[in-house]
Design an enzyme around this catalytic site. Structure first.
Site, PDB file in Angstrom:
ATOM      1  N   THR A   1       0.838  -1.203   0.000  1.00 20.46           N
ATOM      2  CA  THR A   1       0.000   0.000   0.000  1.00 20.46           C
ATOM      3  C   THR A   1       0.872   1.251   0.000  1.00 20.46           C
ATOM      4  O   THR A   1       1.982   1.225   0.523  1.00 20.46           O
ATOM      5  CB  THR A   1      -0.856  -0.042   1.277  1.00 20.46           C
TER       6      THR A   1
ATOM      7  N   THR B   1      -0.346   1.292   6.884  1.00 21.61           N
ATOM      8  CA  THR B   1      -0.278   0.133   5.988  1.00 21.61           C
ATOM      9  C   THR B   1      -0.125  -1.112   6.829  1.00 21.61           C
ATOM     10  O   THR B   1       0.615  -1.108   7.815  1.00 21.61           O
ATOM     11  CB  THR B   1       0.899   0.238   4.992  1.00 21.61           C
TER      12      THR B   1
HETATM   13  N1  ASP Z   1      -4.005  -2.070   4.763  1.00 23.01           N
HETATM   14  C1  ASP Z   1      -4.253  -2.667   3.482  1.00 23.01           C
HETATM   15  C2  ASP Z   1      -5.501  -3.502   3.568  1.00 23.01           C
HETATM   16  O1  ASP Z   1      -5.702  -4.180   4.539  1.00 23.01           O
HETATM   17  C3  ASP Z   1      -3.139  -3.520   2.977  1.00 23.01           C
HETATM   18  C4  ASP Z   1      -1.777  -2.936   3.099  1.00 23.01           C
HETATM   19  O2  ASP Z   1      -1.568  -1.943   3.764  1.00 23.01           O
HETATM   20  O3  ASP Z   1      -0.893  -3.482   2.502  1.00 23.01           O
HETATM   21  O4  ASP Z   1      -6.242  -3.519   2.625  1.00 23.01           O
END
Ligand code: ASP
Length: 333
Positions: A198, A249
């Site tokens: 992300t 993230t």
């Molecule tokens: N937080 C994001 C999600 O759960 C994924 C990520 O941060 O990589 O969709």
């Protein structure tokens, strides 16, 4: 005598300039990022892209751009890069498509916008900004959000535009692993390593205004319209001039339940903690690598920056109030 007021005005404006620091930070996702699983070439590519993005956002702030504009600019550079799990290069859903989430928030007026589960908007963060500035709403989802973006002349693309070979292989691997377990949606980190990617940014502009934004493809092999924390204001993104700006993230389900971004800023606002203390506490005491793996970038109205994470690594970069740049990936940098 008449020079005295002019002198005072000049001194006052010098003082206000000195009191208006700018600062900027970005992340490109957290996860099992170690020297052992990143080739030297890939590492160089990540560092180059992070540098390009952080410099672009900071450059905008330096020339008088707003924190909102800087956040959008830096995130779009990462959305356009296949290295990250946002825009081009987003992860695949269980059904082999892409469903993208993004959000943005402004610290001066607490305005916010988000899109969730969109399939055709080339830049989801631009769509989130559009929702914030051109609609009565905070969050639009799915087909409606795609239509809203199109009606407002944002670039739309076929869903396959976001495909990359690397993410296709990741989907196949994850599916195989998940199908071996009784519960087909066991997303615990010991079953599947999701390689989070992300992207997010936090900015402080010359007017003392904070902003934060986040954009993602979510988690590999997600199903049933699953939405993570990234488009949820307070969970994945938060900005308040009275406390701080955060972009998160990590394993979204935990970030939602613990309301991570807003909780960090509440600790700063009401608990009088520094952003480092608040961020460390939430990442290491509220969340853990087993229950809420991930990280955050945090910026306060003085321009202090903190980038805590509980995973092995987090792609991150910042430029502080003195113009010093940091680009880092691993836990020990
Ligand atoms: N937080 C994001 C999600 O759960 C994924 C990520 O941060 O990589 O969709």
């Amino acid at each position: 005598m008449k020079f005295i007021p002019l002198l005072l005005i000049a001194l006052f404006s010098l003082k206000t300039q000195a009191e208006s620091p700018i600062a900027f930070a970005i992340h490109g996702g957290a996860g099992t990022i170690t020297k052992a699983n990143l080739t030297k070439e890939k590492e160089a590519e990540y560092r180059q892209k992070l540098t390009e993005s952080v410099k672009a956002g900071y450059g905008l702030l330096k020339s008088g751009g707003t924190s909102e504009e800087a956040v959008i600019k830096a995130i779009q550079i990462m959305e356009d890069s296949p290295l990250f799990n946002a825009g081009l290069g987003a992860v695949f859903t269980w059904d082999g498509e892409h469903e993208l989430d993004a959000s943005i928030m402004r610290g001066q007026d607490k305005q916010a916008g988000a899109v969730a589960g969109v399939k055709h908007i080339k830049s989801p963060i631009a769509a989130a900004q559009l929702v914030m500035n051109k609609s009565e709403h905070v969050m639009l989802s799915g087909k409606g959000a795609d239509a809203f973006a199109k009606e407002n002349d944002l670039t739309t693309v076929d869903n396959s535009f976001f495909d990359t070979e690397r993410r296709k292989r990741a989907l196949e691997k994850v599916k195989q692993k998940l199908l071996k377990h009784d519960h087909a949606m066991n997303f615990s980190p010991d079953v599947v390593d999701y390689k989070f990617g992300t992207v997010g940014a936090v900015a402080l502009d010359k007017n003392g205004n904070l902003a934060a934004g986040t954009s993602t493809g979510g988690m590999t092999a997600k199903r049933w319209g699953r939405i993570g924390d990234s488009p949820i204001i307070g969970a994945g993104t938060w900005a308040d001039n009275q406390s701080c700006a955060v972009s998160a993230t990590g394993h979204g389900e935990y970030f939602i339940r613990h309301h991570v971004a807003a909780d960090i800023c509440a600790r700063v606002k009401y608990g009088k903690q520094s952003i480092q203390q608040a961020g460390d506490y939430v990442l290491h005491n509220v969340l853990s690598p087993e229950a809420g793996s991930g990280g955050v970038i945090i910026l306060d109205a003085k321009g202090n920056i903190a980038m805590p994470f509980n995973s092995e690594g987090m792609y991150r970069a910042s430029i502080d109030v003195n113009g010093n740049i940091t680009v880092a990936i691993y836990g020990d940098e």
